[in-house]
Every structure is written in C-alpha cells, then in structure tokens.
Design an enzyme around this catalytic site. Structure first.
Site, PDB file in Angstrom:
ATOM      1  N   TRP A  68       0.384  -1.106  -0.166  1.00  0.00           N
ATOM      2  CA  TRP A  68       0.397   0.190   0.102  1.00  0.00           C
ATOM      3  C   TRP A  68       0.602   1.295  -0.322  1.00  0.00           C
ATOM      4  O   TRP A  68       0.933   2.367  -0.704  1.00  0.00           O
ATOM      5  CB  TRP A  68      -1.413   0.070   1.223  1.00  0.00           C
ATOM      6  N   HIS A  69       1.782   1.207   0.685  1.00  0.00           N
ATOM      7  CA  HIS A  69       2.809   2.597   1.108  1.00  0.00           C
ATOM      8  C   HIS A  69       4.075   2.819  -1.017  1.00  0.00           C
ATOM      9  O   HIS A  69       3.574   4.301  -1.435  1.00  0.00           O
ATOM     10  CB  HIS A  69       4.161   2.458   1.822  1.00  0.00           C
ATOM     11  N   GLY A  70       3.599   1.979  -1.476  1.00  0.00           N
ATOM     12  CA  GLY A  70       3.949   1.854  -3.411  1.00  0.00           C
ATOM     13  C   GLY A  70       4.728   0.472  -3.004  1.00  0.00           C
ATOM     14  O   GLY A  70       5.104  -0.618  -2.410  1.00  0.00           O
TER      15      GLY A  70
END
Length: 385
Positions: free
Chosen positions: A320-322
């Site tokens: 989700w962060h990347g």
C-alpha cells in the site's frame, strides 16, 4: 494548496472557521456551514490541479454508487460473491493508482488522499455487510464523511458510525468550549512537532550528516535514529493539525499516535503508531482473514492462522505504501518480526522465561525501539541506495 503545508493555509482556515466558533459558542448548529467551508477548502486544495479535481469527483461518485448500491442490495440478500465484488470495485481505483506508475510509467488515476478516501468507502461496505450500518444514509451526510477536509490527505481514518454520532450530537456551550480549547491546543502541538522539532531534526541534523561523519556505518546509524524521530514528529504534527481542526468543527477525529517509542513489543507498537491505519488493517484484513479461515476450517492451528494473518496484513501494508523495494521490504520486515514475536509470546506463556517486572519492561522498550528504528531505516530507502 497543500493541507497544513503553509502558514497561508492556516490563516485561511482560521478565517473560515471563525463563524463555526461563534455558532458553537452560541449553541447553534454549524453542520450546514461546515459543509460549505468544506467545499471551499476542497476547491482551494484541488483548484490548481484540474486533473486531480476531476478524478476526485469521479472517484467520489464511484464510491457513493457502490456504498448506496450495496446498502440497497444488502436489505434483500447477502451473497458473499456480491460482497467481495463490491469490495474489489471499491479498492479498484486505488489499485490502479498504485500499479499504473509501475506497469505503465504514468499515473492513470490519482489525487491527494485517494488511499484514505478508499479506506472510508471500503469500510462502509464491510460494515453494511456486517449489519452495523442499517439505516439509510443521506447523500449529503455521506459526502461530508468521505470528503471531510481536515483529514482528507493523510487521515486519521474515521469510522462512519463514530462520525455520525458526533454529527447528531447536541453540543452545549460548555462542551464546545472544551472542544475549542482541545482543538487549538492540538494545533499548537502540531506546530511544535512538525515545524519546530521535526524541521530542526531534518534541517540541522539529517541534512548535515555527511559533514558530521565520514564513516558509512555511523552515518547509517545516525540517519536511522534521526529519520525515525523526524518521521514521528512530522507525521504526528500533521495528525495533530487534522484532529485539532476537526475538534473545532465539532468532530472528534480519532487519535493517531500514543507514545509509540515507549512500546514494549512490536504488537504494542502497532497499537500506538498510526492507530487509525493499523486498526483499519487489523479489523478489515487481519480479523476477516482469521474469521474466514476459522469458519471454513482451512487452518486448525490458531497460531499458524494468526501468523499467516500477520504476514498478509504487513505485506498489504507494505505494498500500500508503494511498489518501491524499500516499502515491500518494510512490510516483509514487520511481518517477520511480528511472527517471531508472536511465536515467542506463545512460548513465554508456557515457560515464563521472560519475567514481567520493571527491569524487563525497560529492556523491552529499548530493544523494541531499536527494531522500530531499523524498520524505519528500511522504509526510508536510505539503506539500499
């Protein structure tokens, strides 16, 4: 205009919220006025980026149609397939936003706060499925919840039922005075954290690290502690701003941090750090995974299902962060240490190897602090660059 990113933003917010304060102190309802200023602030935030503004509007319509549509469906039936489809469609724009730069080297969908708005929409579908949201939601109230401007960019992530309770509450003059005092106090704490302590750590320490030491190991070590403290004060400062403005508007947005650096173990840390996000993943990923595998009897060993749940949770949080390697490694790192701690905790319940006293508490805090800081070093990307 970036939320809480400049003093001009605070001046504008202060001017717009002045009538809210007056209405609150006179025990008048300010719901309608707050909706108006929310529209104004959203226009200021996205006004210079028409592509993001259009995407935000389309995204909001998409989420509202899904939430409303699933609520109507849930009154008549309860198909697991339809529920899963609704959840997938809810997170689809966020998924495209995260994957498109990696797959196509361009941003197909994206705007400030898309993650946190997605979390709100998805949780409403899940709570409708669970029967926690039963009553029909007025469209304006739904839009106000999804697009609540103080928390739009980085949370905290509120729950609809808690938000609705605040909306419907009759606030007395004395109660609003307390909200106003607490709100202003949090805003000043935000300035202290973000623009004094956080700025000083970054500007006077982290940036000057190459001049402080020529030793690569020492630089990594100093950066690890400096970045960890900077990340906390910067993010906690932002959260204090968002919560403070929310209080002034009569909404008690949830806290996001609770002294995370005095955590005694990694589980305790995730009950103190970015609370609204960690609780969201706990409730809507981990707990549902445990419920499903238990209900379907796929896994009979509770410790195994719990560990698999932690692995799923932190891998998703990392992605989700990347899709950059440091975020994925960060998720894997926390999954591993959570599984290791969970296994140690089960072992210690039987053998009482690690005693519970003042000395062991202090030692546990010190050990946990170092593990946390190393995780943030991974997250920063400084370790692999």
């Amino acid at each position: 205009m970036t939320p809480y990113g400049s003093f001009s933003f605070f001046i504008i917010i202060a001017i717009l919220l002045a009538p809210t304060v007056i209405l609150g102190l006179k025990e008048k309802r300010f719901y309608v006025y707050n909706i108006v200023i929310s529209v104004i602030v959203l226009a200021l935030i996205f006004g210079s980026f028409w592509n993001e503004a259009i995407t935000l509007i389309l995204f909001t319509i998409w989420q509202v149609l899904l939430i409303k549509g699933y609520w109507v469906y849930r009154r008549k039936a309860n198909s697991t397939f339809i529920f899963c489809l609704a959840v997938i469609l809810s997170i689809l724009p966020l998924t495209i936003s995260k994957l498109s730069p990696f797959l196509f080297h361009l941003h197909l969908i994206g705007f400030l706060g898309i993650s946190y708005l997605t979390f709100k929409g998805t949780q409403m579908i899940m709570e409708t499925r669970d029967g926690l949201i039963k009553n029909k939601i007025p469209i304006v109230q739904l839009l106000y919840f999804i697009l609540f401007f103080p928390t739009i960019s980085s949370g905290p992530i509120d729950r609809y039922r808690r938000f609705e309770k605040d909306l419907k509450a009759e606030i007395s003059k004395e109660q609003y005075k307390i909200l106003l005092y607490d709100g202003i106090n949090k805003i000043f704490i935000g300035f202290l954290y973000k623009y004094i302590i956080g700025f000083s750590i970054n500007h006077y320490f982290i940036i000057n690290l190459p001049n402080i030491t020529n030793n690569a190991f020492q630089e990594q070590l100093y950066y690890m502690y400096g970045y960890s403290l900077y990340l906390f004060f910067d993010f906690a400062g932002y959260s204090a701003f968002a919560i403070g403005v929310s209080y002034i508007m009569g909404i008690k947005s949830p806290e996001n941090f609770n002294k995370p650096f005095i955590s005694r173990n990694i589980k305790d840390f995730w009950n103190r750090w970015h609370l609204s996000l960690s609780f969201w993943f706990r409730d809507y990923v981990y707990m549902r995974f445990i419920f499903w595998v238990t209900k379907k009897k796929w896994i009979k060993n509770r410790n195994l299902s719990s560990n698999l749940g932690y692995i799923l949770l932190f891998l998703l949080m990392g992605f989700w962060h990347g899709l950059a390697i440091q975020y994925i490694l960060y998720g894997i790192y926390h999954a591993v240490i959570m599984v290791l701690y969970n296994s140690f905790e089960q072992f210690n319940k039987k053998h009482k190897w690690w005693k519970d006293n003042k000395f062991t508490k202090v030692v546990a805090i010190i050990i946990t602090f170092h593990f946390i800081c190393f995780g943030f070093l991974i997250f920063s990307g400084h370790l692999i660059h």
